[in-house]
Design a protein around this motif. Structure first.
Motif, short mmCIF file in Angstrom:
data_model
loop_
_atom_site.label_atom_id
_atom_site.label_comp_id
_atom_site.label_asym_id
_atom_site.label_seq_id
_atom_site.Cartn_x
_atom_site.Cartn_y
_atom_site.Cartn_z
N ILE A 221 104.18 21.75 -7.29
CA ILE A 221 105.37 22.42 -7.83
C ILE A 221 106.60 21.54 -7.64
CG2 ILE A 221 106.91 24.39 -7.52
CD1 ILE A 221 104.35 26.01 -6.81
N TYR A 222 106.71 20.92 -6.47
CA TYR A 222 107.84 20.04 -6.19
C TYR A 222 107.86 18.84 -7.13
CZ TYR A 222 111.20 17.40 -3.41
OH TYR A 222 112.30 16.69 -2.99
N ILE A 223 106.69 18.31 -7.45
CA ILE A 223 106.60 17.19 -8.40
C ILE A 223 107.09 17.63 -9.78
CG2 ILE A 223 105.00 15.68 -9.63
CD1 ILE A 223 103.27 15.72 -7.06
N PHE A 224 106.61 18.79 -10.25
CA PHE A 224 107.01 19.26 -11.57
C PHE A 224 108.49 19.62 -11.64
CE2 PHE A 224 102.42 20.39 -12.37
CZ PHE A 224 102.23 19.39 -13.31
N MET A 225 109.07 19.99 -10.50
CA MET A 225 110.50 20.30 -10.49
C MET A 225 111.35 19.06 -10.78
SD MET A 225 110.92 23.03 -7.41
CE MET A 225 112.63 23.39 -7.75
N SER A 226 110.79 17.88 -10.56
CA SER A 226 111.55 16.67 -10.85
C SER A 226 111.73 16.47 -12.36
CB SER A 226 110.87 15.44 -10.24
OG SER A 226 109.66 15.16 -10.90
N TRP A 227 110.92 17.14 -13.16
CA TRP A 227 111.03 17.02 -14.61
C TRP A 227 112.08 17.95 -15.19
CZ3 TRP A 227 105.14 17.18 -16.18
CH2 TRP A 227 104.52 16.07 -15.64
N VAL A 228 112.50 18.95 -14.41
CA VAL A 228 113.48 19.92 -14.88
C VAL A 228 114.84 19.55 -14.30
CG1 VAL A 228 114.11 22.36 -14.91
CG2 VAL A 228 111.70 21.71 -14.93
N PRO A 229 115.85 19.37 -15.15
CA PRO A 229 117.17 18.99 -14.64
C PRO A 229 117.73 20.01 -13.65
CG PRO A 229 117.08 18.81 -17.04
CD PRO A 229 115.82 19.47 -16.60
N ASN A 230 118.24 19.52 -12.56
CA ASN A 230 118.89 20.31 -11.50
C ASN A 230 117.98 21.31 -10.81
OD1 ASN A 230 121.35 18.98 -12.01
ND2 ASN A 230 121.83 20.44 -13.63
N ALA A 231 116.69 21.23 -11.01
CA ALA A 231 115.78 22.18 -10.35
C ALA A 231 115.69 21.91 -8.86
CB ALA A 231 114.40 22.11 -10.99
N ARG A 232 115.73 20.64 -8.47
CA ARG A 232 115.63 20.31 -7.05
C ARG A 232 116.92 20.62 -6.30
NH1 ARG A 232 112.11 14.80 -6.27
NH2 ARG A 232 110.14 15.66 -7.02
N GLU A 233 118.02 20.82 -7.01
CA GLU A 233 119.27 21.16 -6.36
C GLU A 233 119.39 22.66 -6.12
OE1 GLU A 233 119.22 18.88 -8.96
OE2 GLU A 233 119.37 17.25 -7.52
N SER A 234 118.49 23.46 -6.69
CA SER A 234 118.51 24.90 -6.45
C SER A 234 118.09 25.20 -5.02
CB SER A 234 117.58 25.61 -7.43
OG SER A 234 116.23 25.30 -7.13
N SER A 235 118.28 26.42 -4.58
CA SER A 235 117.90 26.76 -3.20
C SER A 235 116.40 26.66 -3.00
CB SER A 235 118.40 28.16 -2.85
OG SER A 235 117.84 29.12 -3.71
N PHE A 236 115.62 27.04 -4.02
CA PHE A 236 114.17 26.92 -3.93
C PHE A 236 113.76 25.45 -3.91
CE2 PHE A 236 109.90 26.83 -5.95
CZ PHE A 236 109.22 27.51 -4.96
#
Length: 84
Positions: free
Chosen positions: A19-34
């Motif tokens: 899930i963390y890897i796929f979040m790198s493909w979505v803009p600003n997803a890693r900056e969210s609290s999750f």
């Protein structure tokens, strides 16, 4: 019973990394609290592999190697429990 709990934990951690890897493909997803929560869980493990395997341009292969390492850990745990 203990083997099932350990294997569930390893499997859950593997899914968190995916899930963390796929979040790198979505803009600003890693900056969210999750995303920050997943980063605090996944980055310490992934950093071991990033020290060994440098990124190839924009491609980071260390998560793939980390997932293989978790798979081998899982096989090792099953082998240890089957010895007894």
């Amino acid at each position: 019973m203990l083997l099932e709990i350990i294997l569930f934990g390893v499997s859950a951690y593997r899914w968190l990394i995916i899930i963390y890897i796929f979040m790198s493909w979505v803009p600003n997803a890693r900056e969210s609290s999750f995303g920050q929560f997943l980063g605090s869980i996944c980055e310490p493990f992934l950093s071991w592999f990033r020290k060994i395997i440098p990124p190839l341009g924009m491609i980071d292969l260390s998560p793939i190697v980390a997932l293989f390492a978790l798979y081998f850990v899982e096989i090792g745990i099953v082998s240890l429990f089957n010895m007894f």
